[in-house]
Design an enzyme around this catalytic site. Sequence first.
Site, PDB file in Angstrom:
ATOM      1  N   HIS A 212       0.804  -1.227   0.000  1.00 21.37           N
ATOM      2  CA  HIS A 212       0.000   0.000   0.000  1.00 21.37           C
ATOM      3  C   HIS A 212       0.840   1.283   0.000  1.00 21.37           C
ATOM      4  CE1 HIS A 212      -3.908   2.075   0.553  1.00 21.37           C
ATOM      5  NE2 HIS A 212      -4.364   0.958   0.009  1.00 21.37           N
ATOM      6  N   GLU A 339      -9.044  -9.195  -8.350  1.00 24.90           N
ATOM      7  CA  GLU A 339      -9.302  -9.067  -6.906  1.00 24.90           C
ATOM      8  C   GLU A 339     -10.797  -9.245  -6.630  1.00 24.90           C
ATOM      9  OE1 GLU A 339      -8.223  -5.230  -5.347  1.00 24.90           O
ATOM     10  OE2 GLU A 339      -8.290  -5.926  -3.264  1.00 24.90           O
TER      11      GLU A 339
HETATM   12  C1  GCO Z   1      -6.778  -3.087  -2.612  1.00 24.01           C
HETATM   13  C2  GCO Z   1      -6.724  -1.655  -2.251  1.00 24.01           C
HETATM   14  C3  GCO Z   1      -7.856  -1.118  -1.451  1.00 24.01           C
HETATM   15  C4  GCO Z   1      -7.759   0.408  -1.423  1.00 24.01           C
HETATM   16  C5  GCO Z   1      -9.110   0.985  -1.526  1.00 24.01           C
HETATM   17  C6  GCO Z   1      -9.063   2.489  -1.576  1.00 24.01           C
HETATM   18  O1  GCO Z   1      -5.727  -3.611  -2.918  1.00 24.01           O
HETATM   19  O2  GCO Z   1      -7.866  -3.616  -2.646  1.00 24.01           O
HETATM   20  O3  GCO Z   1      -5.459  -1.304  -1.788  1.00 24.01           O
HETATM   21  O4  GCO Z   1      -7.977  -1.660  -0.179  1.00 24.01           O
HETATM   22  O5  GCO Z   1      -7.102   0.859  -0.306  1.00 24.01           O
HETATM   23  O6  GCO Z   1      -9.738   0.458  -2.631  1.00 24.01           O
HETATM   24  O7  GCO Z   1     -10.289   2.995  -1.951  1.00 24.01           O
HETATM   25 MG    MG Z   2      -4.107  -2.360  -3.033  1.00 20.46          MG
END
Ligand code: GCO
Ligand code: MG
Length: 402
Positions: A212, A339
């Site tokens: 992140h 995802e």
């Molecule tokens: C992921 C992302 C999310 C983001 C979010 C922000 O890999 O799914 O990092 O968790 O933080 O979509 O709006």
């Molecule tokens: Mg992410």
Amino acid sequence: MKITDAYVNITSPGRNFVTLKIVTDEGIYGLGDGTLNGRELAVAAYLTEHVIPCLIGRDPFQTEDIWQYLYRGAYWRRGPVTMSAIAAVDVALWDIKGKALQTPIYNLLGGRSRESVMVYCHAFGKDVGAALEDVAKHKEMGYRAIRVQSGVPGLKSTYGVGKVAGHYEPAERGLPTEYEWETEAYLRSVPPLFSKMRETFGEELHLLHDCHHRLTPIEAARLGKELEPFHLFWIEDPTPAELQEGFRLIRQHTTTPLAVGEVFNSLWDAHELIRNQWIDYVRATVVHAGGLTHLKKLADFAALYHVKTGCHGATDLSPVSMAAALHFGLAVHNFGIQEHMPHSEETDAVFPHQYSYQDGYMHPGDKPGLGVDLDEKLAAHYEYQRAYLPVNRKQDGTLTDW
Ligand code: GCO
Ligand code: MG
């Protein structure tokens, strides 16, 4: 066929969603997602005030020309607000096209390249033990690919770890929550986490991890190197990607695959990364990167450089985006993984959909168009509520990337 009307729906069944509905003179309508987490109303206003007036009377089949009109015609290019608004229009038009031609969207993108698309889910725990339990639970549900995040000893909160087991939704109502960050503590915690995962679950399960945006390139290089024995499917967003060259340094030091791009708005954000083969997976999504029209071009460009897709699919992307991502994933040749962060029951009820999950794979369904609807009556029960993503500070108080 002509566009006769278009309007934005804003609803909050547990979290906020912005949906564009485009209506035609033949009674066929299409849906597009324009949700930009924490900045929803900016996209809604962009659509209502500046885009919708230009759509009335146009032929909805002209997806390429309308895309160019909204992109080049605005003069001011790119950026998440503009590109999410363009995406909402684009996907709604593909939905209309599919319905008019009586075929699912994947057939308009090249047809099926596979039977179904492999998805990865999220598992997390406040410590290694809790994360192990959550991975075991998701493995039991059939997932073959699991993203694993755990709490960092010494930090009260970290990205990807929900306050309650089994539920994680980063945006919160009210003003932004402040998280705390310490890079060294994090870097020490991740290799033992994955060592334990491999020891417990063996080599077959695909394991992923999201950094992140929190590391510098040299820190990310160290992490990638230390994770090599555990054969991760990828590490994601190891460093912020405005400086695309940062990835050269990471790449020179590790064979751990790299994924990046959930915040990308266009091919140009990934151009150097792809052209130099500094990454393995590009995570740009339908909603934030200009819709199916643009994402298909991005994927085709990436294919030339052995880069695969790994589209973002968190809960802030509405079921309309999830459906679009699944049509896209079924069709593009260089699909990597998708995802999957399941939506709440309230959200699923507001957006009835055809897509389905089975044994680690998803399918968009075979209904014409996207195969998603919006129950506007139900949506009206959930009024918009201002919400923000958290902000992040180092232990000395310096603001850093969340
Ligand atoms: C992921 C992302 C999310 C983001 C979010 C922000 O890999 O799914 O990092 O968790 O933080 O979509 O709006
Ligand atoms: Mg992410």
